[in-house]
Design a protein around this motif. Structure first.
Motif, PDB file in Angstrom:
ATOM      1  N   PRO A 187       0.783  -1.275   0.043  1.00 14.28           N
ATOM      2  CA  PRO A 187       0.218  -0.027  -0.046  1.00 14.28           C
ATOM      3  C   PRO A 187       0.890   1.245  -0.118  1.00 14.28           C
ATOM      4  O   PRO A 187       0.495   2.227  -0.670  1.00 14.28           O
ATOM      5  CB  PRO A 187      -0.635  -0.161   1.247  1.00 14.28           C
ATOM      6  CG  PRO A 187      -0.964  -1.854   1.505  1.00 14.28           C
ATOM      7  CD  PRO A 187       0.354  -2.101   1.089  1.00 14.28           C
TER       8      PRO A 187
ATOM      9  N   TYR B 279       3.347   1.094   4.874  1.00 16.30           N
ATOM     10  CA  TYR B 279       2.786  -0.229   4.833  1.00 16.30           C
ATOM     11  C   TYR B 279       3.455  -1.151   4.000  1.00 16.30           C
ATOM     12  O   TYR B 279       2.825  -1.324   2.842  1.00 16.30           O
ATOM     13  CB  TYR B 279       1.077   0.017   4.402  1.00 16.30           C
ATOM     14  CG  TYR B 279       0.367   0.807   5.074  1.00 16.30           C
ATOM     15  CD1 TYR B 279      -0.301   0.728   6.706  1.00 16.30           C
ATOM     16  CD2 TYR B 279      -0.432   2.088   4.478  1.00 16.30           C
ATOM     17  CE1 TYR B 279      -1.046   1.452   7.032  1.00 16.30           C
ATOM     18  CE2 TYR B 279      -1.155   2.832   5.328  1.00 16.30           C
ATOM     19  CZ  TYR B 279      -1.537   2.659   6.529  1.00 16.30           C
ATOM     20  OH  TYR B 279      -2.364   3.600   7.246  1.00 16.30           O
TER      21      TYR B 279
ATOM     22  N   ARG C  32       0.060  -6.339  15.196  1.00 17.66           N
ATOM     23  CA  ARG C  32      -1.000  -7.030  15.065  1.00 17.66           C
ATOM     24  C   ARG C  32      -0.848  -8.822  14.818  1.00 17.66           C
ATOM     25  O   ARG C  32      -1.687  -9.548  14.784  1.00 17.66           O
ATOM     26  CB  ARG C  32      -1.732  -6.909  13.522  1.00 17.66           C
ATOM     27  CG  ARG C  32      -2.875  -5.929  13.780  1.00 17.66           C
ATOM     28  CD  ARG C  32      -3.312  -5.144  12.682  1.00 17.66           C
ATOM     29  NE  ARG C  32      -2.972  -3.493  12.611  1.00 17.66           N
ATOM     30  CZ  ARG C  32      -2.991  -2.957  11.733  1.00 17.66           C
ATOM     31  NH1 ARG C  32      -3.539  -3.370  10.407  1.00 17.66           N
ATOM     32  NH2 ARG C  32      -2.810  -1.703  11.976  1.00 17.66           N
TER      33      ARG C  32
ATOM     34  N   GLY D  69     -11.419  -2.674   7.932  1.00 13.09           N
ATOM     35  CA  GLY D  69     -10.734  -2.097   6.951  1.00 13.09           C
ATOM     36  C   GLY D  69     -10.846  -0.413   7.332  1.00 13.09           C
ATOM     37  O   GLY D  69      -9.975   0.305   6.786  1.00 13.09           O
TER      38      GLY D  69
ATOM     39  N   ILE E  70      -7.867   7.516  11.682  1.00 11.19           N
ATOM     40  CA  ILE E  70      -8.370   7.522  10.241  1.00 11.19           C
ATOM     41  C   ILE E  70      -9.852   7.324  10.142  1.00 11.19           C
ATOM     42  O   ILE E  70     -10.539   6.766  11.212  1.00 11.19           O
ATOM     43  CB  ILE E  70      -7.574   6.808   9.616  1.00 11.19           C
ATOM     44  CG1 ILE E  70      -7.180   5.309  10.028  1.00 11.19           C
ATOM     45  CG2 ILE E  70      -5.947   7.383   9.429  1.00 11.19           C
ATOM     46  CD1 ILE E  70      -6.274   4.439   9.115  1.00 11.19           C
TER      47      ILE E  70
ATOM     48  N   TRP F  25      -3.845   2.085  -3.449  1.00 10.23           N
ATOM     49  CA  TRP F  25      -5.526   1.867  -3.873  1.00 10.23           C
ATOM     50  C   TRP F  25      -6.058   2.951  -4.596  1.00 10.23           C
ATOM     51  O   TRP F  25      -7.040   3.169  -5.096  1.00 10.23           O
ATOM     52  CB  TRP F  25      -6.290   1.045  -3.089  1.00 10.23           C
ATOM     53  CG  TRP F  25      -7.061   1.866  -1.930  1.00 10.23           C
ATOM     54  CD1 TRP F  25      -7.520   3.105  -1.839  1.00 10.23           C
ATOM     55  CD2 TRP F  25      -7.147   1.348  -0.629  1.00 10.23           C
ATOM     56  NE1 TRP F  25      -7.970   3.501  -0.723  1.00 10.23           N
ATOM     57  CE2 TRP F  25      -7.749   2.352   0.328  1.00 10.23           C
ATOM     58  CE3 TRP F  25      -6.887   0.215  -0.016  1.00 10.23           C
ATOM     59  CZ2 TRP F  25      -8.254   2.164   1.515  1.00 10.23           C
ATOM     60  CZ3 TRP F  25      -7.318   0.044   1.435  1.00 10.23           C
ATOM     61  CH2 TRP F  25      -7.840   1.133   1.963  1.00 10.23           C
TER      62      TRP F  25
HETATM   63  C1  GLC Z   1      -5.107   1.006   7.183  1.00 10.48           C
HETATM   64  C2  GLC Z   1      -6.356   1.150   6.786  1.00 10.48           C
HETATM   65  C3  GLC Z   1      -6.706  -0.044   6.305  1.00 10.48           C
HETATM   66  C4  GLC Z   1      -5.771  -0.743   4.991  1.00 10.48           C
HETATM   67  C5  GLC Z   1      -4.372  -0.431   5.572  1.00 10.48           C
HETATM   68  C6  GLC Z   1      -3.072  -0.509   4.607  1.00 10.48           C
HETATM   69  O1  GLC Z   1      -4.961   0.289   8.284  1.00 10.48           O
HETATM   70  O2  GLC Z   1      -7.484   1.289   7.647  1.00 10.48           O
HETATM   71  O3  GLC Z   1      -8.061  -0.488   5.460  1.00 10.48           O
HETATM   72  O4  GLC Z   1      -5.926  -1.863   4.469  1.00 10.48           O
HETATM   73  O5  GLC Z   1      -4.204   0.518   6.318  1.00 10.48           O
HETATM   74  O6  GLC Z   1      -3.365   0.297   3.668  1.00 10.48           O
END
Ligand code: GLC
Length: 419
Positions: free
Chosen positions: A33, A38, A94, A167, A350, A411
């Motif tokens: 991401p 991430y 996590r 999410g 967020i 995304w």
């Molecule tokens: C955050 C968002 C989640 C997403 C993740 C990676 O945790 O809330 O929806 O999948 O980031 O982008």
């Protein structure tokens, strides 16, 4: 930005991670991401990435989804984050929630189950029937696992055990479920940690005994967006099964989809406000916060026209709720919890007001499904406008359009599927 596709392609390529994973014995390839924020493969991000990639790099779209599926458990379960080659090297809170602790390779939580939609989009854009046939059995196992393990009430609706599963991590919809009354970010984070630890304790201590979690867990949310994405996925499975030469399966998926759609309207629609809200806790109380998730029932094929019209006229297009300069805010402006300034730092709060491209993508598709093509077009053009104005950011200020959160966010390239 004149060459939107070109820029999207460049970003996706620069976020590609690949290598060999000895645990899964697999050559993985996925788009992370965000390079800085991430690094892992997140389930629903991956589905969005595949949809965008299908427009600009179809081979990578297939390998993105094949990598996601390579981490599937034999029983069909798919974790929401896959820690390719590195659980031990990159400690991550996590992991506590991992089914495989202390050396986890994927998380033990689920994510909005969008894989069928991603597979179908890749198939529609590439015409690759061989790919469809190859992934179908694993897709079917994935949705079967969800139906058999995550729908404890017998109504066909998925129950979430942690905020991360939607999410939409910090959405104010979950404040009551987490016992949050004060709006201070610090307090939210403490409660989130406590809830997270509670879930991991139940998961690990209870040997991943979901029945025990449904009995003892405090969260237990029937989320509107997740269930709508699930219902849409099951409808999609019916079309995929037909394309893959499995007509009997196709009929079965259609029946299940109808049941899930009916259950969503029956359990989560509120006549008085003409809106959809999630339920939480053992006694399934309603959390009455108007969020963008409440607009997701537009995705349901069988949604009665009157309810769809009510969502559009009574909420979506109301300037004091969702129709801001740069729609759609994740929380209606009229809500006391609306907050379009998530705060700086490593862990901003967020999903409490900013506009996101993925939620716009869902809602625009739902609008088209119910005859609102013009409105869908407006949301799509405004989404493209956000990217042109502020780049591929994680989310945006709904009044000013200023980019927020991570830069170079994967995304957000979904805009190539919205033009
Ligand atoms: C955050 C968002 C989640 C997403 C993740 C990676 O945790 O809330 O929806 O999948 O980031 O982008």
């Amino acid at each position: 930005m004149t060459d939107l596709r070109g820029h999207a392609r460049q970003l996706l390529l620069s976020n590609v991670q690949h290598g060999y994973d000895p645990h899964f014995r697999f050559d993985y390839q996925y788009v992370c991401p965000s390079l800085h924020k991430y690094p892992w493969q997140w389930y629903w991000d991956s589905c969005f990435h595949a949809i965008a990639l299908a427009h600009v790099e179809p081979d990578l779209a297939r390998s993105e989804l094949e990598s996601l599926l390579a981490a599937q458990d034999p029983d069909g379960f798919m974790g929401h984050v896959i820690y390719w080659r590195g659980a031990a090297r990159f400690p991550h809170l996590r992991q506590l929630e991992s089914k495989w602790a202390p050396s986890p390779h994927h998380s033990a939580l689920i994510h909005p189950p969008l894989l069928a939609q991603a597979v179908e989009r890749v198939f529609n854009l590439t015409g690759d029937r061989e790919f469809l046939g190859r992934v179908y059995p694993r897709l079917a196992a994935h949705y079967r696992w969800l139906a058999e393990n995550r729908c404890p009430d017998g109504d066909g609706l998925i129950v979430l055990i942690s905020p991360f599963e939607s999410g939409m991590d910090n959405t104010p919809t979950y404040d009551p479920a987490l016992g949050i009354r004060r709006r201070r970010p610090g307090w939210w984070r403490v409660r989130l940690r406590v809830a997270g630890l509670h879930v991991s304790h139940l998961l690990r201590g209870g040997n991943y005994d979901l029945a025990r979690i449904y009995r003892l867990g405090r969260f237990n949310v029937k989320d509107v967006a997740v269930n709508c994405i699930y219902a849409e996925a099951i409808r999609t499975m019916s079309r995929i099964a037909a394309e893959a030469g499995r007509p009997a399966d196709a009929v079965r998926w259609t029946t299940i989809a109808g049941q899930v759609e009916t259950a969503i309207v029956g359990a989560l629609f509120d006549e008085e406000t003409g809106a959809f809200f999630p339920t939480y806790g053992a006694d399934r109380r309603t959390s009455r916060v108007l969020t963008v998730a409440g607009l997701f029932p537009l995705l349901l094929e069988s949604l009665p026209g009157k309810i769809a019209d009510g969502l559009v006229d009574g909420h979506l297009t109301v300037p004091g709720e969702f129709w801001t300069e740069y729609p759609l805010p994740t929380v209606a402006v009229s809500e006391p919890s609306f907050d379009a300034n998530p705060g700086a730092g490593k862990h901003p709060l967020i999903w409490r007001g900013s506009s996101w491209i993925n939620t716009n993508w869902f809602v625009a598709r739902g609008l088209r499904r119910h005859g609102y093509a013009d409105l869908a077009g407006q949301i799509e053009r405004k989404s493209v406008g956000l990217v042109e104005r502020s780049g591929f950011r994680e989310f945006y200020h709904p009044h000013t359009g200023v980019g927020q959160g991570a830069q170079g966010f994967g995304w957000t390239t979904l805009v190539v599927d919205m033009t």
